[in-house]
Design a protein around this motif. Structure first.
Motif, PDB file in Angstrom:
ATOM      1  N   HIS A 183      37.319  44.465  37.650  1.00  0.00           N
ATOM      2  CA  HIS A 183      38.330  44.260  38.696  1.00  0.00           C
ATOM      3  C   HIS A 183      39.179  45.494  38.969  1.00  0.00           C
ATOM      4  O   HIS A 183      40.103  45.424  39.786  1.00  0.00           O
ATOM      5  CB  HIS A 183      39.233  43.093  38.316  1.00  0.00           C
ATOM      6  N   ARG A 186      32.269  40.150  40.831  1.00  0.00           N
ATOM      7  CA  ARG A 186      33.718  39.901  40.770  1.00  0.00           C
ATOM      8  C   ARG A 186      34.044  38.456  41.111  1.00  0.00           C
ATOM      9  O   ARG A 186      34.951  37.856  40.513  1.00  0.00           O
ATOM     10  CB  ARG A 186      34.457  40.860  41.708  1.00  0.00           C
ATOM     11  N   GLU A 187      33.325  37.896  42.055  1.00  0.00           N
ATOM     12  CA  GLU A 187      33.538  36.486  42.394  1.00  0.00           C
ATOM     13  C   GLU A 187      33.110  35.577  41.249  1.00  0.00           C
ATOM     14  O   GLU A 187      33.804  34.619  40.902  1.00  0.00           O
ATOM     15  CB  GLU A 187      32.776  36.138  43.678  1.00  0.00           C
ATOM     16  N   ARG A 216      35.466  34.863  38.175  1.00  0.00           N
ATOM     17  CA  ARG A 216      36.523  33.839  38.204  1.00  0.00           C
ATOM     18  C   ARG A 216      36.154  32.658  37.317  1.00  0.00           C
ATOM     19  O   ARG A 216      37.016  32.044  36.694  1.00  0.00           O
ATOM     20  CB  ARG A 216      36.756  33.374  39.637  1.00  0.00           C
ATOM     21  N   GLY A 256      45.690  33.261  36.160  1.00  0.00           N
ATOM     22  CA  GLY A 256      44.235  33.318  36.208  1.00  0.00           C
ATOM     23  C   GLY A 256      43.699  34.594  36.804  1.00  0.00           C
ATOM     24  O   GLY A 256      42.493  34.730  37.033  1.00  0.00           O
ATOM     25  N   GLU A 257      44.565  35.580  37.051  1.00  0.00           N
ATOM     26  CA  GLU A 257      44.181  36.831  37.688  1.00  0.00           C
ATOM     27  C   GLU A 257      44.316  38.000  36.714  1.00  0.00           C
ATOM     28  O   GLU A 257      45.243  38.042  35.904  1.00  0.00           O
ATOM     29  CB  GLU A 257      45.055  37.105  38.917  1.00  0.00           C
ATOM     30  N   THR A 288      28.653  28.955  36.413  1.00  0.00           N
ATOM     31  CA  THR A 288      28.850  30.403  36.303  1.00  0.00           C
ATOM     32  C   THR A 288      27.774  31.024  35.420  1.00  0.00           C
ATOM     33  O   THR A 288      27.227  32.086  35.742  1.00  0.00           O
ATOM     34  CB  THR A 288      30.243  30.714  35.739  1.00  0.00           C
TER      35      THR A 288
END
Length: 255
Positions: free
Chosen positions: A98, A113-114, A117, A167-168, A236
């Motif tokens: 990121h 990157r998606e 999450r 969450g970031e 995921t």
């Protein structure tokens, strides 16, 4: 932000196609010294023939180079190893992924990157608690004590706190301190960015020890109260596996 040509040249000269290459270390964290080296991190894709064959594979490639007074530290992992690290609650690889300081990117980088999450869990707090404890031990044992490991300690704790609450991923201490509002961090950052990399800390450390312990307790509490998932989602895991197969079978597309 601009960076030296040597970083782009290192990417172009890499032995394998890269999904991405980003800047990490002090430049990402927002407190590089005038003589800081440049940390370049990324993901390469080993050819299918090498992966399926009997020869040893280079799942990690690293080198350090000094050129025209610039120190470059490059580390890349093969996609399979990097994806596995993403599934092991490793905050460090998420920070690399990121990083806004992008030297090289591909559509797969954006996709990755998606997918990341779905990899974030409340147990990433353990990564940041362990990292900050190691940095504090390093700082405590030094003589003279330096600003660098002290800033790494606080950067790690605040990154972990921000992750648990939002969450970031945010690794830049200057950005993190806009929310934390700790005046002493602005002072330490100012000294780190204007003095030598190994600049010593002159003042008494009792205050900083109290802050380290306070923020550690805050991170533990944030972990316990976090609404983040406890496990990486099955979707995921499958999506990462599918992406790995695609980049293996379409090696030229990753360049």
């Amino acid at each position: 932000m601009t960076w030296p040509r040597q970083l782009s040249e290192a990417v172009e000269a890499h032995a394998y196609p890269l999904l991405f290459a980003t800047i990490s270390g002090a430049h990402l964290y927002g407190f590089p010294s005038p003589d800081s080296d440049w940390d370049l991190r990324g993901v390469h894709v080993l050819p299918t023939r090498e992966v399926l064959g009997l020869q040893a594979t280079q799942d990690t490639i690293s080198f350090e180079r000094l050129e025209d007074g610039l120190e470059l530290d490059l580390v890349t992992h093969d996609a399979a190893k990097f994806f596995a690290l993403m599934l092991r609650r490793n905050g460090y690889v998420l920070e690399q992924l990121h990083s806004p300081l992008v030297v090289h990117t591909t559509p797969e980088h954006t996709e990755l990157r998606e997918l990341a999450r779905g990899c974030v869990t409340r147990y990433h707090a353990h990564h940041y608690l362990g990292f900050s404890a190691n940095q504090w031990r390093l700082f405590s044992k030094e003589s003279p004590q330096r600003i660098k490991p002290l800033l790494y300690t606080f950067r790690t704790l605040l990154t972990g706190l921000h992750l648990m609450r939002t969450g970031e991923i945010e690794a830049n201490l200057q950005v993190l301190n806009q929310e934390a509002r700790l005046p002493y961090l602005d002072d330490l950052i100012g000294r780190k960015t204007t003095e030598a990399e190994q600049a010593p800390l002159a003042e008494e450390v009792t205050f900083y020890e109290a802050e380290y312990r306070r923020l550690t307790e805050a991170l533990v509490q944030a972990r316990d109260e976090s609404g983040l998932r406890e496990e990486v989602t099955a979707d995921t895991r499958q999506a990462l596996s599918d992406l790995l197969v695609r980049v293996r079978l379409n090696e030229r597309g990753a360049q």
